[in-house]
Design a protein around this motif. Sequence first.
Motif, PDB file in Angstrom:
ATOM      1  N   GLY A  28       7.187  29.615  -9.027  1.00  0.00           N
ATOM      2  CA  GLY A  28       6.569  30.438  -7.999  1.00  0.00           C
ATOM      3  C   GLY A  28       7.645  31.120  -7.166  1.00  0.00           C
ATOM      4  O   GLY A  28       8.780  31.280  -7.604  1.00  0.00           O
ATOM      5  N   THR A  29       7.269  31.501  -5.987  1.00  0.00           N
ATOM      6  CA  THR A  29       8.210  32.204  -5.105  1.00  0.00           C
ATOM      7  C   THR A  29       8.844  31.246  -4.096  1.00  0.00           C
ATOM      8  O   THR A  29       9.001  31.574  -2.926  1.00  0.00           O
ATOM      9  CB  THR A  29       7.514  33.374  -4.383  1.00  0.00           C
ATOM     10  OG1 THR A  29       6.348  32.864  -3.723  1.00  0.00           O
ATOM     11  CG2 THR A  29       7.124  34.471  -5.349  1.00  0.00           C
ATOM     12  N   SER A  30       9.233  30.081  -4.594  1.00  0.00           N
ATOM     13  CA  SER A  30       9.881  29.088  -3.718  1.00  0.00           C
ATOM     14  C   SER A  30      11.145  29.656  -3.074  1.00  0.00           C
ATOM     15  O   SER A  30      11.547  29.203  -1.996  1.00  0.00           O
ATOM     16  CB  SER A  30      10.216  27.822  -4.511  1.00  0.00           C
ATOM     17  OG  SER A  30      11.034  28.130  -5.629  1.00  0.00           O
ATOM     18  N   TRP A  31      11.732  30.678  -3.685  1.00  0.00           N
ATOM     19  CA  TRP A  31      12.933  31.314  -3.135  1.00  0.00           C
ATOM     20  C   TRP A  31      12.668  31.997  -1.798  1.00  0.00           C
ATOM     21  O   TRP A  31      13.607  32.296  -1.065  1.00  0.00           O
ATOM     22  CB  TRP A  31      13.539  32.298  -4.131  1.00  0.00           C
ATOM     23  CG  TRP A  31      12.579  33.304  -4.706  1.00  0.00           C
ATOM     24  CD1 TRP A  31      11.898  33.203  -5.886  1.00  0.00           C
ATOM     25  CD2 TRP A  31      12.187  34.553  -4.132  1.00  0.00           C
ATOM     26  NE1 TRP A  31      11.106  34.312  -6.071  1.00  0.00           N
ATOM     27  CE2 TRP A  31      11.260  35.164  -5.012  1.00  0.00           C
ATOM     28  CE3 TRP A  31      12.526  35.238  -2.953  1.00  0.00           C
ATOM     29  CZ2 TRP A  31      10.672  36.399  -4.768  1.00  0.00           C
ATOM     30  CZ3 TRP A  31      11.945  36.473  -2.704  1.00  0.00           C
ATOM     31  CH2 TRP A  31      11.025  37.041  -3.601  1.00  0.00           C
ATOM     32  N   ARG A  32      11.411  32.227  -1.449  1.00  0.00           N
ATOM     33  CA  ARG A  32      11.104  32.886  -0.173  1.00  0.00           C
ATOM     34  C   ARG A  32      11.562  32.046   1.016  1.00  0.00           C
ATOM     35  O   ARG A  32      11.738  32.551   2.114  1.00  0.00           O
ATOM     36  CB  ARG A  32       9.602  33.173  -0.050  1.00  0.00           C
ATOM     37  CG  ARG A  32       9.123  34.386  -0.783  1.00  0.00           C
ATOM     38  CD  ARG A  32       9.606  35.688  -0.173  1.00  0.00           C
ATOM     39  NE  ARG A  32       8.889  36.011   1.052  1.00  0.00           N
ATOM     40  CZ  ARG A  32       9.407  36.654   2.080  1.00  0.00           C
ATOM     41  NH1 ARG A  32      10.647  37.079   2.048  1.00  0.00           N
ATOM     42  NH2 ARG A  32       8.691  36.898   3.160  1.00  0.00           N
ATOM     43  N   ILE A  33      11.794  30.765   0.806  1.00  0.00           N
ATOM     44  CA  ILE A  33      12.255  29.885   1.886  1.00  0.00           C
ATOM     45  C   ILE A  33      13.737  30.095   2.201  1.00  0.00           C
ATOM     46  O   ILE A  33      14.215  29.765   3.282  1.00  0.00           O
ATOM     47  CB  ILE A  33      11.979  28.401   1.529  1.00  0.00           C
ATOM     48  CG1 ILE A  33      12.108  27.493   2.750  1.00  0.00           C
ATOM     49  CG2 ILE A  33      12.896  27.917   0.438  1.00  0.00           C
ATOM     50  CD1 ILE A  33      10.970  27.604   3.702  1.00  0.00           C
ATOM     51  N   SER A  38      22.029  31.563   2.347  1.00  0.00           N
ATOM     52  CA  SER A  38      21.825  30.633   1.228  1.00  0.00           C
ATOM     53  C   SER A  38      21.872  31.368  -0.101  1.00  0.00           C
ATOM     54  O   SER A  38      22.423  30.858  -1.087  1.00  0.00           O
ATOM     55  CB  SER A  38      20.490  29.908   1.376  1.00  0.00           C
ATOM     56  OG  SER A  38      20.475  29.143   2.560  1.00  0.00           O
ATOM     57  N   LEU A  39      21.305  32.559  -0.129  1.00  0.00           N
ATOM     58  CA  LEU A  39      21.355  33.361  -1.350  1.00  0.00           C
ATOM     59  C   LEU A  39      22.788  33.810  -1.642  1.00  0.00           C
ATOM     60  O   LEU A  39      23.232  33.793  -2.798  1.00  0.00           O
ATOM     61  CB  LEU A  39      20.413  34.560  -1.234  1.00  0.00           C
ATOM     62  CG  LEU A  39      18.929  34.180  -1.289  1.00  0.00           C
ATOM     63  CD1 LEU A  39      18.061  35.326  -0.800  1.00  0.00           C
ATOM     64  CD2 LEU A  39      18.537  33.762  -2.694  1.00  0.00           C
ATOM     65  N   ILE A  45      28.395  30.533  -5.957  1.00  0.00           N
ATOM     66  CA  ILE A  45      28.506  29.453  -6.944  1.00  0.00           C
ATOM     67  C   ILE A  45      28.590  30.024  -8.362  1.00  0.00           C
ATOM     68  O   ILE A  45      29.422  29.598  -9.173  1.00  0.00           O
ATOM     69  CB  ILE A  45      27.309  28.476  -6.816  1.00  0.00           C
ATOM     70  CG1 ILE A  45      27.423  27.668  -5.518  1.00  0.00           C
ATOM     71  CG2 ILE A  45      27.218  27.556  -8.026  1.00  0.00           C
ATOM     72  CD1 ILE A  45      26.143  26.925  -5.161  1.00  0.00           C
ATOM     73  N   LYS A  46      27.742  30.986  -8.648  1.00  0.00           N
ATOM     74  CA  LYS A  46      27.733  31.613  -9.978  1.00  0.00           C
ATOM     75  C   LYS A  46      29.058  32.328 -10.252  1.00  0.00           C
ATOM     76  O   LYS A  46      29.656  32.164 -11.315  1.00  0.00           O
ATOM     77  CB  LYS A  46      26.575  32.609 -10.100  1.00  0.00           C
ATOM     78  CG  LYS A  46      25.205  32.021  -9.832  1.00  0.00           C
ATOM     79  CD  LYS A  46      24.653  31.429 -11.064  1.00  0.00           C
ATOM     80  CE  LYS A  46      23.273  30.848 -10.862  1.00  0.00           C
ATOM     81  NZ  LYS A  46      23.017  29.778 -11.821  1.00  0.00           N
ATOM     82  N   TYR A  75      19.755  36.863  -8.254  1.00  0.00           N
ATOM     83  CA  TYR A  75      19.903  36.454  -6.854  1.00  0.00           C
ATOM     84  C   TYR A  75      20.151  37.667  -5.952  1.00  0.00           C
ATOM     85  O   TYR A  75      19.696  37.699  -4.807  1.00  0.00           O
ATOM     86  CB  TYR A  75      21.009  35.415  -6.672  1.00  0.00           C
ATOM     87  CG  TYR A  75      20.545  34.003  -6.964  1.00  0.00           C
ATOM     88  CD1 TYR A  75      19.490  33.431  -6.259  1.00  0.00           C
ATOM     89  CD2 TYR A  75      21.166  33.235  -7.940  1.00  0.00           C
ATOM     90  CE1 TYR A  75      19.060  32.144  -6.516  1.00  0.00           C
ATOM     91  CE2 TYR A  75      20.742  31.941  -8.211  1.00  0.00           C
ATOM     92  CZ  TYR A  75      19.690  31.398  -7.503  1.00  0.00           C
ATOM     93  OH  TYR A  75      19.261  30.116  -7.761  1.00  0.00           O
ATOM     94  N   CYS A  76      20.856  38.659  -6.445  1.00  0.00           N
ATOM     95  CA  CYS A  76      21.040  39.886  -5.659  1.00  0.00           C
ATOM     96  C   CYS A  76      19.709  40.600  -5.447  1.00  0.00           C
ATOM     97  O   CYS A  76      19.416  41.065  -4.341  1.00  0.00           O
ATOM     98  CB  CYS A  76      22.049  40.823  -6.331  1.00  0.00           C
ATOM     99  SG  CYS A  76      23.763  40.285  -6.187  1.00  0.00           S
ATOM    100  N   VAL A  77      18.895  40.675  -6.498  1.00  0.00           N
ATOM    101  CA  VAL A  77      17.570  41.292  -6.352  1.00  0.00           C
ATOM    102  C   VAL A  77      16.746  40.494  -5.348  1.00  0.00           C
ATOM    103  O   VAL A  77      16.103  41.071  -4.456  1.00  0.00           O
ATOM    104  CB  VAL A  77      16.838  41.397  -7.708  1.00  0.00           C
ATOM    105  CG1 VAL A  77      15.392  41.849  -7.517  1.00  0.00           C
ATOM    106  CG2 VAL A  77      17.567  42.355  -8.643  1.00  0.00           C
ATOM    107  N   ILE A  78      16.770  39.179  -5.462  1.00  0.00           N
ATOM    108  CA  ILE A  78      16.028  38.333  -4.522  1.00  0.00           C
ATOM    109  C   ILE A  78      16.519  38.574  -3.098  1.00  0.00           C
ATOM    110  O   ILE A  78      15.711  38.703  -2.170  1.00  0.00           O
ATOM    111  CB  ILE A  78      16.153  36.842  -4.914  1.00  0.00           C
ATOM    112  CG1 ILE A  78      15.335  36.571  -6.181  1.00  0.00           C
ATOM    113  CG2 ILE A  78      15.705  35.932  -3.771  1.00  0.00           C
ATOM    114  CD1 ILE A  78      15.591  35.197  -6.800  1.00  0.00           C
ATOM    115  N   ALA A  79      17.828  38.637  -2.907  1.00  0.00           N
ATOM    116  CA  ALA A  79      18.378  38.867  -1.568  1.00  0.00           C
ATOM    117  C   ALA A  79      17.910  40.219  -1.017  1.00  0.00           C
ATOM    118  O   ALA A  79      17.555  40.326   0.162  1.00  0.00           O
ATOM    119  CB  ALA A  79      19.905  38.801  -1.599  1.00  0.00           C
TER     120      ALA A  79
END
Length: 179
Positions: A28-33, A38-39, A45-46, A75-79
Motif C-alpha cells: 500500500g502507500t505506507s511510504w506516506r508516513i 527519511s526518504l 543507503i542505495k 524513492y525520488c518519485v516518492i519524495a
Amino acid sequence: MMTQTETEYRQIISICKSLFQKKNKDYGTSWRILRLPSLTDQIFIKAQRIRSIQEKGVQKIEDGIEGEFIGIINYCVIALIQKKLENSDKTEFSEQELSDLYDEQVEETLNLQKDKNHDYGEAWRDMRISSMTDLILMKIFRTKQIEDNQGVTLVSEGVEANYQDMMNYAVFCMIKMKL
C-alpha cells in the motif's frame, strides 16, 4: 518525435513504475508516513551501497546495483510526490490516482532532463557510471543540508531539483548499464 534518449529513458521508467506498482499492491502507500529527510536517507543507503560495490568490485548480497538504481528512482518519485502532497493528510489512493501522481513527477523530471540534455549535449553519455554515482551522493548531501536548514536556501535550488537530478542520473546509469 522521441529522441533515442527519451525512448531509453521511458523504457527505464517503465521498469521502475512496474516495480513501484507491484510494491504498492504488497505494501500500500505506507511510504506516506515518511518525511522527506527519511526518504533522502533511503536514497543515501542505495547510493552508498552502489558506491561500495563499485569500489570493492565484489558484493556479498545477491541484489545487484541495477535494483539499487531502481530504488533511487522510485524513492525520488516518492519524495517528489510527498513534496507535492505536503499539505495533504491523504494516505490512500486508487491505483489510477497513484499512477497519475507517479507519471506527473516523471514527466516534470523528464522535461528537466530534456532541457539540460539540450544545453549539455548529452555529456552524460561520456561519463562513467561511478562519476554519476558520486554526483547522486553529492546531491544527497546537498539535499540533507537544505533539509537541515528547514528548506531555506540563499542562492541554490530546492530539494525538488536535487531529487530530479538524482533521478535523472540514476536513469542515465541504467541506460549506460543496458548498452
